[in-house]
Scaffold this active site. Structure first.
Site, mmCIF file in Angstrom:
data_model
loop_
_atom_site.group_PDB
_atom_site.id
_atom_site.type_symbol
_atom_site.label_atom_id
_atom_site.label_comp_id
_atom_site.label_asym_id
_atom_site.label_seq_id
_atom_site.Cartn_x
_atom_site.Cartn_y
_atom_site.Cartn_z
ATOM 1 N N ASP A 93 91.564 112.525 -17.125
ATOM 2 C CA ASP A 93 90.286 113.192 -17.350
ATOM 3 C C ASP A 93 90.507 114.388 -18.285
ATOM 4 O OD1 ASP A 93 87.597 113.671 -16.877
ATOM 5 O OD2 ASP A 93 87.947 114.837 -15.049
ATOM 6 N N HIS A 94 89.744 114.467 -19.344
ATOM 7 C CA HIS A 94 89.818 115.613 -20.276
ATOM 8 C C HIS A 94 91.213 115.877 -20.832
ATOM 9 C CE1 HIS A 94 85.667 116.777 -19.670
ATOM 10 N NE2 HIS A 94 85.844 116.623 -18.376
ATOM 11 N N GLU A 147 84.781 112.013 -26.713
ATOM 12 C CA GLU A 147 83.574 112.801 -26.385
ATOM 13 C C GLU A 147 82.973 113.429 -27.633
ATOM 14 O OE1 GLU A 147 83.702 115.333 -22.917
ATOM 15 O OE2 GLU A 147 82.066 116.596 -23.638
#
Ligand code: G3H
Ligand code: 13P
Ligand code: ZN
Length: 332
Positions: A93-94, A147
């Site tokens: 994640d991220h 993103e």
């Protein structure tokens, strides 16, 4: 080098294809410890839901990367033992650098996010493309989430002081140039338990804050430009008021908490949104139960006596999400 297939994990390709077609979203739940992982697996087996196990850079530092790899493998075996070999993805994640993504891929992750959303557009393209080229050239194809647009709040190590919505006019170009498998967009969600300032909300008679609606118009524009392409929503906790109340009743101080209403997430899940990220709601559920035990049973000092009820509540929460919000129940 360990491949995710050896651990019994899957990437997101098939899961997203089915989710986009079927009008539901795959849950992406963050975990840092055993109780959270047990609750996620038990809830997803009981509701027959596929699941994405999410690990942030912070979680990786906290739990240790070797522990995490075996925990993910343990999750696969635990699911089988509970009666169903549900599809399980291990996802970074991220991720904020190529090196971090590479390291995760080499230690068994089946999917990574490279979050270049705070970078200038061309730099975001360059970094995301580099991660995709590496991930896609593995013997077992690793999927990549990129993103575009910036969510308010703090995205792990990626600090985003100011949010800005995704520009639909950029999405086709970004996907084409980078080769990403899915795209996280910014349509009004944000991380944490206080997603909106009270002045952005309306207040009901009993003091509950109602947030402004998500920008479904932007989502529709994105869908038009990328038909059938998997879209991801971060910052999708609903911040249940019951948990906030329990926490505050038992000595906590969480003021002005406000999340994304479940009906809006349900609506998003019916569209091209096929991955919904939830972390804060789990933190609230655990904290509420632990605080309650500490206050009601001050003589307890066995961690199982407070982590156990926290785990039970987490499982209930995740089952509810799969069944009533994401629509992923029965899709494993
Ligand atoms: O989006 C961020 C996730 O909630 C992970 O949070 O960096 O505190 O583990 P963390
Ligand atoms: P929440 O803080 O709303 O749970 O969002 C989690 C998230 O987006 C993880 O990437
Ligand atoms: Zn996020």
């Amino acid at each position: 080098m360990v491949s995710y297939k050896e651990l019994g994990l899957v990437n997101t390709v098939d899961l997203f294809k089915k989710a986009v077609k079927g009008g539901y979203a795959i849950p992406a739940y963050n975990f840092n410890n055993m109780e959270q992982l047990q609750a996620i697996v038990a809830a997803c087996v009981e509701t027959k839901s596929p699941v994405i196990l999410q690990v942030s850079a912070g979680a990786r530092k906290y739990a240790n990367q070797t522990m995490l790899r075996y925990m993910a493998q343990g999750a696969v075996e635990y699911a089988k033992e509970l009666g169903m070999n549900i599809p399980i993805v291990l996802h970074l994640d991220h991720g904020d650098s190529f090196e971090l993504c590479k390291s995760c891929i080499e230690t068994g992750f089946s999917s990574v996010m490279i979050d270049g959303s705070a970078l200038p557009y061309e730099k975001n393209v360059e970094l995301t493309k580099k991660v995709c080229e590496f991930a896609h050239s593995q013997k077992d194809y690793v999927t990549v989430e990129g993103e575009l647009g910036v969510l308010a709040g703090v995205e792990d190590d990626v600090a985003a002081e100011q949010s800005h919505y995704t520009r639909p006019e950029d999405v086709q170009d970004f996907v084409k140039k980078t080769g990403v498998d899915s795209l996280a967009i910014s349509i009004g969600t944000s991380h944490g338990r206080a997603k909106f300032k009270p002045e952005q909300c309306t207040r009901t008679a009993d003091g509950i804050l109602l947030p402004p609606p998500l920008r479904f118009d932007i989502l529709e524009e994105v869908e038009k430009r990328l038909p059938g392409f998997p879209i991801v929503l971060h910052g999708s906790s609903s911040v249940p008021i019951e948990y906030v109340k329990i926490i505050n009743q038992y000595g906590g101080k969480l003021m002005d908490s406000v999340g994304i209403p479940e009906e809006q997430l349900r609506k998003a899940a019916k569209s091209a949104v096929c991955k919904i990220n939830i972390d804060s709601d789990g933190r609230l559920a655990m904290t509420a139960m632990i605080r309650k035990v500490f206050v009601e049973k001050p003589e307890e000092f066995d961690p199982r006596k407070y982590l156990g009820p926290a785990r039970d509540e987490l499982k209930k929460l995740y089952m509810h999400k799969n069944l009533e919000v994401l629509g992923s129940a029965g899709k494993a």
